[in-house]
Design a protein around this motif. Structure first.
Motif, PDB file in Angstrom:
ATOM      1  N   ASP A 181      69.170 -13.885 -31.381  1.00  0.00           N
ATOM      2  CA  ASP A 181      70.059 -12.773 -31.076  1.00  0.00           C
ATOM      3  C   ASP A 181      69.899 -11.722 -32.168  1.00  0.00           C
TER       4      ASP A 181
ATOM      5  N   ASN B  82      70.946 -12.548 -26.745  1.00  0.00           N
ATOM      6  CA  ASN B  82      69.687 -12.688 -26.013  1.00  0.00           C
ATOM      7  C   ASN B  82      69.939 -13.439 -24.708  1.00  0.00           C
TER       8      ASN B  82
ATOM      9  N   PHE C 256      68.907  -8.149 -23.403  1.00  0.00           N
ATOM     10  CA  PHE C 256      70.033  -8.468 -24.270  1.00  0.00           C
ATOM     11  C   PHE C 256      71.313  -7.883 -23.674  1.00  0.00           C
TER      12      PHE C 256
END
Length: 550
Positions: free
Chosen positions: A123, A137, A143
């Motif tokens: 992430d 993510n 995202f």
């Protein structure tokens, strides 16, 4: 005891590595834009950072780069935005920002990356002048902005660097956010020198702001525990952060580089709290008792004695500072003894990191340089705005050699350097460097020759620990070296890095042992490991050897 060596091998004779800028050739066209309009806002001097991450889990490193935004008076038809480049191997990099939904338009500063939700993919956290952003993510090339739900926006502060760290060893990555100054654009930009010329202000005219520590609740949300755990301090003016176990007690500590105020060394007390021991430990000031203009920072065991030392980049006419860990909780400023003082005195350092450029088993240092004030050359004959970056080779004898001029044509080019991210983007067994330059094109420095020496690359996969194994300590023993590294996020300046660890083995063809101490204290050991391999080591489980994609 430290000894000055009268006989020093020429860095040109020792240097076998060349760093070559391949950004444009690989399709990286990013140019930083600080949004300046001639009004000399202090904000526009600080630049931005970048992060290496494998966001699509295809075993090669992609690249996220933070940009700034227009300031009052700046006009453009194409507002600057953050950029995500996908690594397509031999085909170069492809801009996938829009598809991935990570093109933030705020006044960006830095970023950090780790798998905060333990779902198997990295992430991304972005720090800004203004509210920060957390991108989760989705594992499909995109995202989602989860800032509000996660509770990590950090208000309207001026944030700089960040680090994911499991400070309480509960298996969830917490988030340390460094905050810089109590600053507003309103009223700034009207500063003059004694001759009546307009100049930039400086950090001393602003109040500090406390950093923020967010505890990961394990359900996708975080709680601000800054005051509860003892890291609230509004006297700091933070720019860099690094986490690591400096006192070898099995707990992760936090070091913050502050600009013109004493640096913080937060010792993890093991009960969920921290205590700032920076002054007591000798790591808050330089050897003259002066609080320096701390920018970038890293932990690293430069002399292979089993304890993490600290390196901090500072303002011009201060030198960068190397603090040697004396293994008793105390640090000593050894900057000049290790030959790092004179070469940095007139430079202004930002991005930095310990890494083994030539894989000889000794940690080296890279520093991205560039002055803050574009007007500095009209005020000083000795100082330059654009500066060369520097590479210092570790010798294994407690001193460094300035090998900058021997490391390639890039190191004679003057840049206004800021953030620097480190990782093996081409999977060839040596460490490459990405540098963000203020109001200039970014640079991707490919390491050519570092893999002529043998190496091991290691990726940690936590099970009881956090999925990335952040905080794990890896020890590699060969006949000639014993080296330690820790899986860390943060470090450098405003930037994130490859979480895989590269150990240089020199001429050794195997490691006698590879030992991992996981954040919960459990250990794993592997014997007789052949060199030039990529190992994926799972906590409490097996070891997989993976072919690197090139």
């Amino acid at each position: 005891m430290f000894v000055l060596h009268a006989f020093v091998i020429s860095p040109r004779a020792r240097m076998t590595v060349q760093f070559v800028d391949v950004a444009e050739a690989l399709g990286i066209t990013f140019k930083h834009v600080n949004g300046k309009s001639g009004r000399l806002y202090y904000l526009e001097t600080m630049g931005s950072g970048a992060a290496f991450l494998d966001y699509d889990n295809d075993a090669d490193l992609d690249l996220y780069i933070v940009n700034s935004a227009p300031l009052p008076g700046f006009v453009t038809d194409t507002p600057p935005t953050n950029v995500l480049y996908r690594n397509d191997g031999h085909e170069g990099f492809t801009d996938v920002t829009a598809k991935a939904n990570v093109g933030h338009f705020g006044y960006g500063m830095g970023c950090g990356t780790a798998d905060y939700d333990n779902d198997g993919d990295p992430d991304l956290y972005v720090t800004n002048f203004g509210e920060n952003v957390l991108y989760r993510n989705n594992a499909d090339g995109t995202f989602t902005d989860v800032t509000t739900r996660a509770g990590v926006g950090n208000g309207e502060k001026w944030s700089s660097s960040c680090a994911f760290v499991d400070y309480d060893h509960d298996g969830n990555l917490d988030l340390y956010v460094v905050n810089y100054l109590n600053y507003t654009i309103v009223g700034d930009g009207e500063w003059y020198d004694t001759s009546g010329r307009r100049i930039y202000s400086n950090p001393r005219v602003y109040e500090g702001v406390s950093d923020t520590l967010y505890k990961n609740n394990g359900d996708g949300t975080f709680t601000d525990v800054t005051q509860r755990v003892g890291v609230y301090n509004d006297g700091g003016k933070g720019l860099g952060v690094i986490c690591g176990d400096y006192d070898n007690d099995g707990r992760i500590d936090i070091y913050v580089a502050n600009d013109t105020t004493p640096n913080f060394l937060y010792r993890n007390m093991g009960d969920g709290t921290f205590m700032d021991l920076g002054v007591i430990a000798g790591a808050a000031y330089n050897e003259d008792g002066i609080a320096e203009g701390g920018m970038g920072v890293d932990f690293g065991d430069y002399n292979n004695d089993g304890f993490l030392d600290i390196f901090v980049t500072n303002f011009s006419r201060e030198t960068n500072t190397l603090y040697h860990n004396n293994s008793n909780g105390i640090f000593t400023d050894v900057t000049y003894v290790t030959h790092l003082g004179d070469p940095s005195f007139l430079k202004l350092g930002f991005g930095t990191k310990f890494f083994d450029a030539d894989n000889d088993g000794n940690l080296d240092l890279f520093v991205a340089n560039g002055h803050v004030y574009s007007t500095v050359e009209s005020q000083s004959d000795a100082l330059e705005y654009a500066q060369i970056d520097q590479l210092f080779l570790g010798t294994g004898k407690s001193f460094f050699l300035d090998a900058s001029e021997a490391a390639g044509a890039y190191f004679v080019m003057k840049q206004v350097g800021r953030g620097a991210a480190f990782g093996d983007y081409d999977n060839d067994g040596d460490t490459d460097i990405f540098v963000v330059n203020l109001n200039q094109k970014a640079v991707l420095l490919r390491n050519d020759g570092g893999n002529r020496n043998n190496w091991l690359m290691i990726k940690t996969v936590g099970v009881k620990s956090n999925r990335d194994g952040v905080g794990a300590r890896v020890k590699v023993v060969t006949r000639s070296h014993t080296q330690i590294r820790e899986v860390q996020t943060g470090s450098s300046y405003l930037s994130g890095h490859d979480l895989r660890l590269i150990f240089g083995l020199g001429v050794e063809t195997k490691a006698e042992t590879v030992e991992i101490t996981w954040p919960n204290g459990s250990k794993q050991a592997i014997a007789d490991v052949e060199s030039n391999q990529f190992l994926i080591i799972t906590e409490g489980g097996g070891v997989n050897t993976q072919q690197l994609s090139k």
